[in-house]
Design an enzyme around this catalytic site. Structure first.
Site: not given
Length: 403
Positions: A174-177, A180
């Site tokens: 989630l945090a990566d998405g 991004a």
């Protein structure tokens, strides 16, 4: 859709934009994927051993499935940036690029002689997007940074889960998405600024920050009222009824009553209009303080009906409801089918592969998936030939561990 054609439609908004993606795993690479979906020429620079994303998660016949989505629309080359020759080749690539995306620990690019000052000396319009867990400064900058840590430190995990249960992490990036999407946005903003100034700049994105922004007014509420939001399960602290409810056939639905008129429609639908006359019912916060009472009557009504019946009655009443889907439901759903949210791409290793389509629809400059994630080093000859390297050069560099 899946043809290995490097030609980009004239209608694609980012046609002509040259991006080097030398980031690893998810936030930086996914930002590059978004840019590639809308026409950017993305060159993925990987260590000769390959990006860890290639072996992350499920695989079929040894082929990583996550990579097929993450690596789509990218030309893949191998390059060992820790070697002097690798650094020289990278500087040549960056000389012709509009954007470089990197996610190494702060100080790594500097140690390799790839500072922004060095890269921009021959390419003053370059945008260098640096995506790290904690940013380029501060006491935590040298810590390993992953999305899980951002989900923990941002406050997300603290408010997620049941009131009497532990803090809960999401079972996906989630945090990566979120980071991004923020990175892609930041790059486009920097490119817009370049149109006015002619100069590039550095984007410093810490993965802990975009997810903090998504948590809404918590900092302001704490600053002004001293309130620390706690876990409330599927309930909201801002309105009720809002929860997941089990239907008679053992399936689940979720409802939301963010709007006052929707809350009133729900209570009329479930046969308890008397709640509407209560003074506390007039505000979302007041309804949230009486969530037990509201959930009791709503859950009882839903439990007496199948999922299809519940959705039909809610839609007839103009109230907000949605089924709880797993991925198999999503693949069959007519709304997702109408939007073409899931598309099929031809892959030379796996054949037809289904994956998420481009993020949104543009009427005049639509995005497109031109090919799925390529093999490791698939475009070495093509990309490096433009730098004057021939087959013999590549063999020598390969023997040295440079490519």
């Amino acid at each position: 859709m899946g043809r290995r054609c490097l030609r980009v439609s004239r209608k694609m908004a980012l046609r002509g934009l040259k991006v080097i993606d030398c980031a690893t795993l998810f936030a930086g690479p996914l930002a590059a994927t978004v840019l590639g979906d809308f026409g950017a020429d993305v060159v993925k620079v990987e260590h000769p051993k390959g990006d860890p994303a290639r072996s992350h998660g499920y695989a079929k016949d040894g082929v990583g499935l996550w990579w097929k989505m993450l690596g789509r629309n990218k030309r893949c080359v191998t390059l060992n940036l820790s070697t002097p020759e690798g650094q020289r080749i990278f500087r040549e690539l960056a000389r012709e690029a509009d954007v470089v995306i990197e996610s190494f620990r702060p100080g790594t690019f500097e140690r390799w002689g790839l500072t922004y000052e060095v890269l921009s000396r021959e390419n003053p319009g370059l945008i260098l997007a640096r995506v790290t867990g904690f940013g380029q400064k501060g006491p935590y900058k040298n810590r390993p940074g992953f999305g899980t840590l951002a989900e923990s430190m941002s406050g997300f995990a603290h408010v997620t889960g049941q009131p009497d249960g532990p803090p809960t992490l999401p079972p996906f990036g989630l945090a990566d998405g979120i980071a991004a999407l923020a990175t892609a946005c930041a790059i486009l903003i920097a490119l817009r600024a370049r149109e006015a100034t002619g100069r590039g700049q550095v984007v410093d994105l810490a993965i802990i920050e975009p997810i903090l922004t998504m948590l809404g007014p918590q900092p302001t509420v704490y600053d002004q009222l001293g309130i620390v939001q706690q876990r409330s399960g599927n309930r909201s602290v801002n309105n009720a009824p809002r929860n997941t409810y089990r239907t008679r056939d053992g399936r689940w639905v979720a409802i939301s009553t963010s709007a006052q008129n929707v809350a009133e429609r729900v209570m009329k639908l479930v046969g308890h209009p008397e709640f509407i006359q209560e003074s506390w019912f007039a505000t979302g916060r007041g309804r949230a303080e009486h969530a037990d009472e509201l959930d009791e009557v709503v859950s009882r009504w839903i439990a007496e009906r199948t999922q299809d019946e519940v959705i039909k009655e809610f839609e007839k009443a103009g109230a907000a409801v949605a089924p709880i889907y797993d991925i198999s439901d999503i693949m069959r759903d007519p709304q997702y089918q109408a939007l073409e949210s899931i598309t099929t791409v031809d892959d030379p290793e796996l054949g037809p592969v289904k994956m998420q389509n481009v993020l949104f629809r543009l009427s005049e400059t639509p995005g497109e998936i031109r090919w799925p994630g390529p093999k490791l080093g698939e475009h070495n000859r093509e990309v490096y030939a433009a730098l004057g390297l021939d087959e013999r050069d590549l063999k020598e560099l390969s023997a040295k561990g440079v490519v």
